[in-house]
Design a protein around this motif. Structure first.
Motif, PDB file in Angstrom:
ATOM      1  N   ASN A  25       0.839  -1.198   0.000  1.00  0.00           N
ATOM      2  CA  ASN A  25       0.000   0.000   0.000  1.00  0.00           C
ATOM      3  C   ASN A  25       0.874   1.247   0.000  1.00  0.00           C
ATOM      4  OD1 ASN A  25      -2.243  -1.603   0.116  1.00  0.00           O
ATOM      5  ND2 ASN A  25      -2.459  -1.453   2.337  1.00  0.00           N
ATOM      6  N   GLU A  26       0.305   2.335  -0.500  1.00  0.00           N
ATOM      7  CA  GLU A  26       1.017   3.617  -0.516  1.00  0.00           C
ATOM      8  C   GLU A  26       1.248   4.088   0.919  1.00  0.00           C
ATOM      9  OE1 GLU A  26       3.060   6.557  -2.347  1.00  0.00           O
ATOM     10  OE2 GLU A  26       2.106   4.867  -3.339  1.00  0.00           O
ATOM     11  N   ILE A  27       2.475   4.472   1.226  1.00  0.00           N
ATOM     12  CA  ILE A  27       2.798   4.974   2.568  1.00  0.00           C
ATOM     13  C   ILE A  27       3.250   6.425   2.457  1.00  0.00           C
ATOM     14  CG2 ILE A  27       3.333   2.727   3.584  1.00  0.00           C
ATOM     15  CD1 ILE A  27       6.310   3.319   3.112  1.00  0.00           C
ATOM     16  N   GLU A  28       3.147   7.121   3.566  1.00  0.00           N
ATOM     17  CA  GLU A  28       3.560   8.521   3.631  1.00  0.00           C
ATOM     18  C   GLU A  28       5.060   8.635   3.369  1.00  0.00           C
ATOM     19  OE1 GLU A  28       3.722  12.125   6.953  1.00  0.00           O
ATOM     20  OE2 GLU A  28       2.926  10.175   7.523  1.00  0.00           O
ATOM     21  N   THR A  29       5.454   9.695   2.652  1.00  0.00           N
ATOM     22  CA  THR A  29       6.864   9.993   2.415  1.00  0.00           C
ATOM     23  C   THR A  29       7.190  11.343   3.031  1.00  0.00           C
ATOM     24  OG1 THR A  29       6.890   8.768   0.327  1.00  0.00           O
ATOM     25  CG2 THR A  29       8.643  10.379   0.658  1.00  0.00           C
ATOM     26  N   VAL A  30       8.305  11.390   3.780  1.00  0.00           N
ATOM     27  CA  VAL A  30       8.767  12.605   4.440  1.00  0.00           C
ATOM     28  C   VAL A  30      10.189  12.886   3.958  1.00  0.00           C
ATOM     29  CG1 VAL A  30       9.261  13.679   6.680  1.00  0.00           C
ATOM     30  CG2 VAL A  30       7.357  12.069   6.477  1.00  0.00           C
ATOM     31  N   HIS A  31      10.507  14.166   3.742  1.00  0.00           N
ATOM     32  CA  HIS A  31      11.844  14.578   3.289  1.00  0.00           C
ATOM     33  C   HIS A  31      12.505  15.433   4.373  1.00  0.00           C
ATOM     34  CE1 HIS A  31      11.181  13.627  -1.068  1.00  0.00           C
ATOM     35  NE2 HIS A  31       9.944  13.675  -0.641  1.00  0.00           N
TER      36      HIS A  31
END
Length: 173
Positions: A2-8
């Motif tokens: 599943n699509e997961i949150e991405t943080v930079h």
């Protein structure tokens, strides 16, 4: 998956000299039967300075591996455990200016199902001092303190704190 949150995250600790490469990395919060999380205490003295901190188990994904194969291998090598119930929780892309690298990291949660033999790299044998298991709130406290430090300890602390907070959020759903 599943699509997961991405943080930079940008590296605000070391001067920017450009990035020459991106490393694909996997990391895991490894839960034991008491629902405590295993993290590794690290002591190292290198280009980043004399550093003492905690970090999740993990490392680079090899060319012929998918993320699940890589995280299982890393946990075996660094912690000496077989795991199951592996779930992706967050992707963190962060910069390490001192080594001109961007890490593209996928974090997982998993459960210990068996003990096995560790096969650490030489530097890991030198740097990794112990594996400790803590309740999730203690892990959050450890990474909160690290995120207020300087240098590499701060960079790792910010990254790990973001990931463990996501774990707690998902556990409370």
């Amino acid at each position: 998956m599943n699509e997961i949150e991405t943080v930079h995250f940008k590296d605000t600790e070391f001067p920017y000299n450009g990035h020459t490469h991106t490393r694909k990395v996997v990391r895991a919060f490894v839960f034991n039967d008491s629902n405590e999380i295993g993290i590794i205490r690290i002591e190292r003295n290198d280009n980043f300075g004399n550093c003492k901190y905690y970090e999740t188990t993990g490392g680079g994904v090899k060319q012929d591996e998918d993320n699940i194969t890589a995280i299982k291998r890393e946990i075996k090598e660094e912690m000496g455990y077989e795991v199951n119930d592996i779930k992706a929780i967050i992707r963190i892309i962060d910069e390490y200016n001192l080594i001109n690298r961007i890490n593209d990291q996928t974090y997982f949660t998993c459960k210990i199902c068996d003990k096995c033999e560790m096969h650490r790299e030489e530097y890991e044998t030198e740097w990794f001092k112990e594996i400790s298991f803590f309740p999730i709130d203690k892990v959050i406290e450890i990474y909160s303190k690290m995120s207020k430090e300087k240098g590499l300890v701060r960079l790792v602390g910010i990254r790990e704190l973001t990931a463990i907070k996501k774990v707690k959020e998902l556990l409370e759903l």
